[in-house]
Write an enzyme that holds these catalytic residues in place. Structure first.
Site, PDB file in Angstrom:
ATOM      1  CE  LYS A   1      -3.274   2.559   2.963  1.00  8.92           C
ATOM      2  NZ  LYS A   1      -4.195   2.513   4.124  1.00  8.92           N
TER       3      LYS A   1
ATOM      4  CG  ASP B   1      -5.493   7.747   4.752  1.00 10.00           C
ATOM      5  OD1 ASP B   1      -6.376   8.453   4.191  1.00 10.00           O
ATOM      6  OD2 ASP B   1      -5.745   6.687   5.366  1.00 10.00           O
TER       7      ASP B   1
ATOM      8  NE  ARG C   1     -10.976  -1.260   3.653  1.00 15.82           N
ATOM      9  CZ  ARG C   1     -11.547  -1.488   4.837  1.00 15.82           C
ATOM     10  NH1 ARG C   1     -12.742  -2.051   4.890  1.00 15.82           N
ATOM     11  NH2 ARG C   1     -10.943  -1.162   5.953  1.00 15.82           N
TER      12      ARG C   1
ATOM     13  CE  LYS D   1      -6.624   8.384   8.172  1.00 11.26           C
ATOM     14  NZ  LYS D   1      -7.322   7.289   8.856  1.00 11.26           N
TER      15      LYS D   1
ATOM     16  CG  ASP E   1      -9.943   7.310   6.685  1.00  9.19           C
ATOM     17  OD1 ASP E   1      -8.851   7.270   6.083  1.00  9.19           O
ATOM     18  OD2 ASP E   1     -10.044   7.435   7.913  1.00  9.19           O
TER      19      ASP E   1
ATOM     20  CG  ASP F   1      -1.921   5.007   5.084  1.00 11.76           C
ATOM     21  OD1 ASP F   1      -1.814   3.938   5.715  1.00 11.76           O
ATOM     22  OD2 ASP F   1      -2.973   5.366   4.518  1.00 11.76           O
TER      23      ASP F   1
ATOM     24  CD  GLU G   1      -6.684   5.216   2.417  1.00  6.82           C
ATOM     25  OE1 GLU G   1      -7.699   5.324   3.127  1.00  6.82           O
ATOM     26  OE2 GLU G   1      -5.562   4.927   2.870  1.00  6.82           O
TER      27      GLU G   1
HETATM   28  N1  BES Z   1      -4.420   4.301   6.894  1.00  7.97           N
HETATM   29  C1  BES Z   1      -5.579   4.006   7.649  1.00  7.97           C
HETATM   30  C2  BES Z   1      -5.352   2.944   8.719  1.00  7.97           C
HETATM   31  C3  BES Z   1      -4.415   3.284   9.834  1.00  7.97           C
HETATM   32  C4  BES Z   1      -4.890   3.765  11.023  1.00  7.97           C
HETATM   33  C5  BES Z   1      -3.064   3.060   9.707  1.00  7.97           C
HETATM   34  C6  BES Z   1      -4.019   4.038  12.052  1.00  7.97           C
HETATM   35  C7  BES Z   1      -2.189   3.353  10.733  1.00  7.97           C
HETATM   36  C8  BES Z   1      -2.672   3.829  11.915  1.00  7.97           C
HETATM   37  C9  BES Z   1      -6.671   3.481   6.734  1.00  7.97           C
HETATM   38  O1  BES Z   1      -6.685   3.971   5.444  1.00  7.97           O
HETATM   39  C10 BES Z   1      -7.975   3.880   7.352  1.00  7.97           C
HETATM   40  O2  BES Z   1      -8.206   5.036   7.504  1.00  7.97           O
HETATM   41  N2  BES Z   1      -8.779   2.901   7.690  1.00  7.97           N
HETATM   42  C11 BES Z   1     -10.036   3.153   8.309  1.00  7.97           C
HETATM   43  C12 BES Z   1     -11.010   2.145   7.776  1.00  7.97           C
HETATM   44  C13 BES Z   1     -12.422   2.387   8.190  1.00  7.97           C
HETATM   45  C14 BES Z   1     -12.950   3.642   7.540  1.00  7.97           C
HETATM   46  C15 BES Z   1     -13.227   1.197   7.783  1.00  7.97           C
HETATM   47  C16 BES Z   1      -9.870   2.990   9.821  1.00  7.97           C
HETATM   48  O3  BES Z   1      -9.125   2.126  10.256  1.00  7.97           O
HETATM   49  O4  BES Z   1     -10.479   3.774  10.537  1.00  7.97           O
HETATM   50 ZN    ZN Z   2      -7.729   5.828   5.279  1.00  3.46          ZN
HETATM   51 ZN    ZN Z   3      -4.812   4.581   4.737  1.00  3.35          ZN
END
Ligand code: BES
Ligand code: ZN
Ligand code: ZN
Length: 496
Positions: free
Chosen positions: A265, A270, A351, A277, A347, A288, A349
């Site tokens: 990834k 992000d 996947r 966020k 967010d 990220d 993104e």
């Molecule tokens: N990059 C984030 C995940 C992340 C969170 C990485 C904390 C490192 C530390 C990812 O893109 C994300 O934002 N995921 C969301 C998914 C949700 C919207 C289903 C998350 O984990 O909140």
């Molecule tokens: Zn994200």
């Molecule tokens: Zn992310």
């Protein structure tokens, strides 16, 4: 720092500092420290018997030799309980000693490498170099003030007594250097800000690695990705002004072998996009792209180690930003696989870009696909920040990853991908949604990705926990850790 092997023994070799390891008392002295103690008329035994040095794990104590030995100083370093000794502790001890030496502004040291508890000189030298270099890693690129205060060790000499020992130590040093340089590169990429490490910068880095190592490299821009049908990758990339890159590296020493594909990834920042966020710690989202960094590190190391494998590294790289052109919740995207996705959160993104990258990877008819991604906050809730979430559709591939994990100390833990979880991402308007419930969030990320690998043996590593840490660990300064690089290298070295 220069690291080299020399013929010699601890008690006879002149150095600025002689590093001597010992197990925790009352364990009797063994190995080089025992010989030095004898040479020094039992001085070390006295210190230990008085209780001034116990040999506890990571304990360090400096002594001045006053001419009693050819070395000016001795650093006693603890290895902890003998029965608990392993290479992870050894890496930590090497790191802690290295940090101690560096912080004391001592520029040079020697250490004799001698088999300990069944570990060979080669294993010990490799792990010593790895622990040392990862422990003294510093990210100083953007500091302009008082640069003269940055401390550095200039030289480490690893001593071997016999010709065979020297050969094994040399081998261990060479491998340790390749591994730690790959990890440090990955750390640099994660620690550098997103205004430096853009998708283009990742592509450039891939180009440099390719050039140095003679790998194949291909980079697509957004127009090509769009023409190919990567609707999910393109949707994420659209919100940013920074040109997105779809990066492919290929290393083929596999003699007709189907490749192992590594997918990372590469979200260089992000923000969450329209589903933005919270501001708190958003700066950490520069990391990220840690999955991408791990893939670059592993590709570099695999080629430097000349592993007899066919490897492909795939990195979808883009920022995730809100703008007038950004994709939105409710949008339906057509992925490269032909399957459609309803966006619930912009967010989620990672996947989306991985979906297209995984589908693309199938063009290589891979015998295994491994993706690494800082995919979910939920995996950190589930496992904490020491552990990588491990998911997959193939028992033997998962076992292989677990074996590599045990050797490297990069912990993984399996989470299930049972069919029932798929219910959470059923959509009313498209084939799936990109988000399910908060419950089982890490698994839902994995279930989503599983829809894009068909029957290919596949493992997904959610590295969101250990990729970026706020508190230092034995050989991991805080910040980007380069997690996954050593795991991948070990897996590839052991591949059969
Ligand atoms: N990059 C984030 C995940 C992340 C969170 C990485 C904390 C490192 C530390 C990812 O893109 C994300 O934002 N995921 C969301 C998914 C949700 C919207 C289903 C998350 O984990 O909140
Ligand atoms: Zn994200
Ligand atoms: Zn992310």
């Amino acid at each position: 720092m220069e690291i080299r092997v020399e013929k010699g023994v601890a008690e006879k070799h002149p150095s600025e500092l002689l590093l001597l390891f010992s197990f925790e008392s009352p364990e009797p002295l063994e190995g080089p420290i025992k010989v030095v103690d004898r040479e020094w008329k039992g001085f070390l035994s006295t210190i230990i018997n008085q209780g001034d040095f116990k040999g506890e794990l990571f304990q360090c104590r400096l002594l001045h030799t006053q001419g009693a030995l050819p070395s000016k100083r001795v650093l006693l370093a603890g290895l902890g309980k003998k029965e608990e000794f392993d290479l992870e502790k050894w890496r930590g001890a090497a790191s802690k000693a290295g940090q101690w030496i560096r912080d004391s502004e001592i520029k040079q040291f020697a250490v004799q490498i001698r088999s300990i508890r069944g570990f060979s000189e080669e294993e010990l030298a490799e792990s010593f170099v790895t622990g040392l270099l990862l422990g003294i890693y510093q990210f100083n690129e953007f500091k302009t003030l008082e640069r003269e205060k940055i401390r550095r060790i200039e030289e480490a000499v690893l001593l071997g007594e016999t010709g065979e020992e020297i050969g094994r130590i040399k081998q261990g040093i060479d491998q340790g250097l390749v591994i730690s340089e790959a990890v440090c590169m990955a750390r640099d990429l994660a620690n550098a800000p997103s205004n430096r490490i853009t998708p283009s910068a990742l592509a450039e880095k891939a180009g440099e690695i390719a050039k140095d190592q003679g790998l194949g490299v291909e980079v697509f821009g957004l127009n090509e990705a769009e023409a190919m049908g990567m609707g999910a990758f393109v949707a994420v990339a659209k919100g940013s002004q920074e040109p997105a890159k779809f990066i492919i590296l290929e290393y083929n020493q596999g003699k007709g072998m189907d490749p192992i594909v590594l997918v990372g990834k590469g979200i260089t920042f992000d923000s969450g996009g329209i589903s933005i966020k919270p501001a708190d710690r958003m700066e950490q989202m520069k990391a990220d792209m840690s999955g991408a960094a791990a893939v670059l590190g592993a590709m570099q190391a695999a080629s430097r180690l000349q592993l007899p494998l066919h490897l492909v590294g795939i990195i979808p790289a883009t920022e995730n930003l809100p703008s007038g052109k950004a994709y939105k919740p409710g949008d339906v995207l057509k992925t490269l696989s032909g399957q459609t996705v309803e966006v619930i959160s912009t967010d989620a993104e990672g996947r989306l870009i991985l979906a297209d990258a995984l589908t693309y990877s199938l063009r290589y008819k891979p015998k295994a696909v491994i993706d690494l991604a800082t995919l979910t906050g939920a995996v950190v809730i589930a496992l904490g920040d020491y552990v990588i979430g491990l998911f997959g559709n193939n028992e033997s591939l998962q076992k292989t990853v677990e074996e590599a994990s045990q050797k490297t100390g990069e912990k993984v833990w399996r989470l299930p991908l049972w069919d029932e979880y798929f219910d959470y991402i059923k959509s009313d308007v498209a084939d799936f949604k990109n988000v399910g419930t908060r419950a089982a969030g890490a698994i839902i990320g994995g279930i989503f990705l599983s829809k894009f690998v068909e029957k290919t043996p596949w493992v997904h590593l959610d590295i969101a926990g250990p990729a970026f840490i706020e508190k230092e660990r034995p050989f991991m300064p805080k910040g980007g850790t380069g997690i996954g690089v050593r795991l991948l290298i070990q897996l590839l070295r052991d591949w059969r």
